[in-house]
Design an enzyme around this catalytic site. Structure first.
Site, mmCIF file in Angstrom:
data_model
loop_
_atom_site.group_PDB
_atom_site.id
_atom_site.type_symbol
_atom_site.label_atom_id
_atom_site.label_comp_id
_atom_site.label_asym_id
_atom_site.label_seq_id
_atom_site.Cartn_x
_atom_site.Cartn_y
_atom_site.Cartn_z
ATOM 1 N N LYS B 105 47.901 28.820 36.259
ATOM 2 C CA LYS B 105 46.565 29.158 35.746
ATOM 3 C C LYS B 105 46.583 29.643 34.290
ATOM 4 O O LYS B 105 45.651 29.388 33.528
ATOM 5 C CB LYS B 105 45.933 30.237 36.621
ATOM 6 C CG LYS B 105 45.601 29.775 38.040
ATOM 7 C CD LYS B 105 44.410 28.850 38.049
ATOM 8 C CE LYS B 105 43.991 28.482 39.469
ATOM 9 N NZ LYS B 105 42.966 27.410 39.466
ATOM 10 N N GLU B 127 35.221 32.953 37.108
ATOM 11 C CA GLU B 127 35.107 33.064 38.561
ATOM 12 C C GLU B 127 36.524 33.097 39.121
ATOM 13 O O GLU B 127 37.460 32.635 38.484
ATOM 14 C CB GLU B 127 34.350 31.858 39.126
ATOM 15 C CG GLU B 127 35.198 30.606 39.413
ATOM 16 C CD GLU B 127 35.791 29.955 38.174
ATOM 17 O OE1 GLU B 127 35.295 30.224 37.065
ATOM 18 O OE2 GLU B 127 36.765 29.182 38.308
ATOM 19 N N SER B 394 53.275 25.354 42.063
ATOM 20 C CA SER B 394 52.288 25.795 41.077
ATOM 21 C C SER B 394 52.165 27.312 40.974
ATOM 22 O O SER B 394 51.730 27.837 39.960
ATOM 23 C CB SER B 394 50.922 25.198 41.416
ATOM 24 O OG SER B 394 50.589 25.526 42.756
#
Lengths: 262, 412
Positions: B105, B127, B394
């Site tokens: 991210k 969000e 990830s």
């Protein structure tokens, strides 16, 4: 051309009123809007994700969906209204995902058959105008929104393909919360009216007869939504009489404004 | 964003890497389905992104932060024991879980906060579902000294207390969202409501390769560092490209980041793994492609979980990061064009893969990444030892140990 072309009288502003379909006794509340003096009806299509709406209309969407409202029910409400009120224009307002199902052409045909005169699809901007072409083809006006962020360079794009009326969203924000300063509304309406022959209706945050009267002095229409939806939520089956009295108070104020004819 | 053979092929006319078009469309998907109030802003963002993309100083700062702040490049690691266990293809992990904040991210957040600064925006919103994107956003907001509000469904606030506290430590205000189902999609609705009311000073850092154009494109570009590195690393390790790439897909940013630099390599197969929850047939899943239909939500046309009227239905996955009823528009296009295969993996399969990876590799993977790892069960076995698979790990699974314990019946 639809019923909307005669909805905005030359000598005063029109009163444009919103409620959410399937929230309470919608047919009775619609009749109360008309009885109170509404000139144009906006009927909200309930959606699970009403991201441009404030708390009042969000709650109305949830109440309606919680009661099991389906698209077919909304269209039946429209058809019933059209049978009772052959001349009062009705605009369906909502979001793209429910208003393009199963296809834009399919929904447009059903909406036209039910007797809708226009659509306001909040999340289809002019850049995606291809989506709304079938509405025009079915004789339904595609009402565009202008906002405080719509600058002079962008305005022609917003007006291209617009019909019915132009809805000026007077605050950058969601429905039902803040109200705009009267001076900013007056500036914006003057700017918009210089750019289009369409009637300009002003909404977002309009609640009191005093506000409605002030806006009616400069604009062709005054849009009231959340305040009515709150009455419907608060009074349930007794809502129609409250709605009618409230609409009457707004209409009286608007008539008192007696717009100066340019 | 290193210049490689892969990026150069993007200029070829028949490349799969040229999309979106000028309107932000990937075939019939994507686009700009937002309220008029936001349109001028996203047009500005697009202009600013084009300028940034062409500006060597922007790229230099992005690369520098990725190297020294995020810790890139992330390793490409040969998972020897897992390879032995399955007895088939050689398995490599792209170790995004080693990044600062523990997941991919952050790559996107670095890129977007540089854009925010470039546009003169002074307030950040985002969000979050599980809280990973919220933590990454709060991190970059702290690093750049900007106030930050994170919208998070009230249910997720309750389920993800450690991440809520992390965000607060990082100086963010966490705003619990009580509308709708109180999960990720409602958090996104609320972020959009905030944005529309604060367009003049606020930048919305969207966490995945979805939303109105240009977000799907710019998030993909920022995340493409994953695939660009993996391409170079596997060439170095094996002297050739892999046969198969596997990545989990919620919104799909880690997957598109790995896949995109390989899209024109015809011999590289790709699998995006969707969260099948309790099973597609139960209706309780988050597999938009396998169990949804095209529609319009949150700014783009894409596959969505919805009923026949277009009402959005609730997603379910054991992994909060995959618990979203939509998917990035480029994945919808890659699905319809057949370039990428999408495969459903259930909660149960993901939990098994999670435990296997812990035991055999000494790596606690995120539940999201565990969905990708679970695809190895069939894929690694059916491919021979001369084949190579790269799996995107990830994120790391520290955040998930409470969920896993609960499902295993362990009291912490």
């Amino acid at each position: 051309m639809s019923r909307l072309s005669n909805a905005f009288p030359a000598d005063r502003a029109a009163l444009v009123t919103f409620i959410t379909a399937g929230d309470g006794d919608t047919a009775a509340n619609l009749d109360a809007l008309v009885a109170g003096g509404a000139d144009v009806i906006e009927l909200g299509m309930p959606f699970t994700d009403p991201m441009a709406d404030g708390p009042a209309i969000q709650a109305a969407n949830l109440r309606s969906l919680g009661a099991g409202t389906r698209t077919a029910d909304v269209l039946a409400i429209v058809a019933g209204f059209r049978a009772r009120h052959p001349n009062v224009p009705l605009v369906l307002m909502g979001y793209a995902n429910t208003m393009t199902r199963p296809t834009p052409a399919g929904f447009a045909a059903r909406a036209a058959e039910a007797g809708a005169d226009g659509v306001i699809i909040v999340d289809i901007p002019p850049e995606e105008a291809g989506e709304v072409a079938p509405f025009t083809a079915n004789g339904i006006d595609v009402i565009r929104l202008a906002t405080p962020t719509t600058d002079a360079a962008r305005l022609p794009a917003v007006l291209r393909g617009a019909s019915g009326f132009l809805y000026y969203v007077s605050v950058a924000g969601i429905t039902g919360l803040q109200q705009a300063a009267q001076a900013s509304i007056e500036d914006a309406v003057a700017r918009l009216k210089a750019a289009t022959d369409l009637p300009v209706a002003v909404g977002f945050g309009v609640r009191t007869p005093e506000q409605a009267e002030a806006i009616a002095r400069v604009a062709d229409g005054v849009v009231v939504g959340s305040a009515i939806v709150e009455l419907v939520g608060k009074h349930g089956k007794d809502a129609p009489e409250h709605v009618r009295a409230y609409i009457r108070s707004l209409k009286t104020a608007i008539e008192a404004a007696r717009k100066e004819v340019a | 964003m290193t210049d490689t053979a892969a990026t150069q092929t993007a200029t070829l006319a028949n490349s799969l890497r040229n999309l979106p078009d000028e309107h932000g469309h990937f075939g019939q998907f994507g686009g700009r389905f937002v309220a008029e109030t936001l349109m001028p802003l996203i047009l500005d963002l697009e202009r600013e992104y084009r300028a940034a993309k062409a500006d060597p100083a922007f790229k230099a700062e992005f690369d520098d932060l990725l190297e020294h702040y995020v810790g890139r490049p992330s390793p490409l690691y040969f998972a020897e024991r897992l390879t032995e266990y399955y007895g088939g293809a050689k398995i490599y992990f792209k170790r995004e879980e080693l990044n600062h904040t523990g997941a991919h991210k952050i790559n996107n957040c670095i890129g977007q906060i540089l854009l925010a600064r470039r546009m003169g925006k002074t307030r950040i919103i985002a969000e979050t579902g599980a809280g990973q994107h919220g933590v990454a956003t709060a991190t970059v907001a702290a690093r750049f000294g900007l106030p930050c509000v994170i919208f998070m469904g009230a249910k997720d606030v309750e389920r993800q207390k450690p991440n809520v506290f992390r965000m607060k430590l990082l100086g963010a205000e966490v705003h619990p969202v009580t509308s709708g189902a109180e999960t990720l999609k409602d958090a996104m609705n609320e972020a959009l409501r905030d944005w529309v009311a604060n367009v003049h000073d606020t930048f919305y850092i969207i966490g995945t390769a979805a939303g109105p154009h240009p977000y799907p494109e710019l998030v993909r570009d920022f995340q493409s560092v994953i695939g660009i590195e993996a391409r170079e690393q596997i060439q170095k390790a094996e002297g050739r490209l892999p046969d198969l790439l596997i990545a989990a897909v919620g919104g799909g940013s880690n997957a598109i980041g790995l896949f995109h630099p390989f899209l024109d390599d015809k011999d590289v197969a790709m699998i995006g793994v969707e969260a099948a929850g309790h099973g597609i047939e139960t209706g309780q899943h988050a597999a938009s492609l396998m169990g949804g239909a095209p529609g319009i939500l949150h700014g783009n046309r894409t596959y969505l979980l919805q009923d026949e009227d277009g009402q959005i239905t609730e997603a379910h996955s054991i992994s909060a990061g995959l618990d979203y009823p939509g998917i990035g528009p480029e994945h919808s296009w890659l699905h319809e064009s057949g370039r990428v295969d999408y495969l459903p993996i259930t909660d149960r399969q993901a939990l098994d893969a999670f435990q296997l990876c812990c035991k055999l590799e000494g790596i606690i993977p995120a539940l999201e990444s565990s969905h990708a790892l679970a695809a190895l069960e069939t894929k690694a076995r059916e491919m021979g030892p001369d084949k190579i698979i790269v799996v995107n790990v990830s994120g790391r699974g520290d955040k998930d140990i409470f969920t896993v314990a609960e499902h295993l019946g362990v009291e912490l």
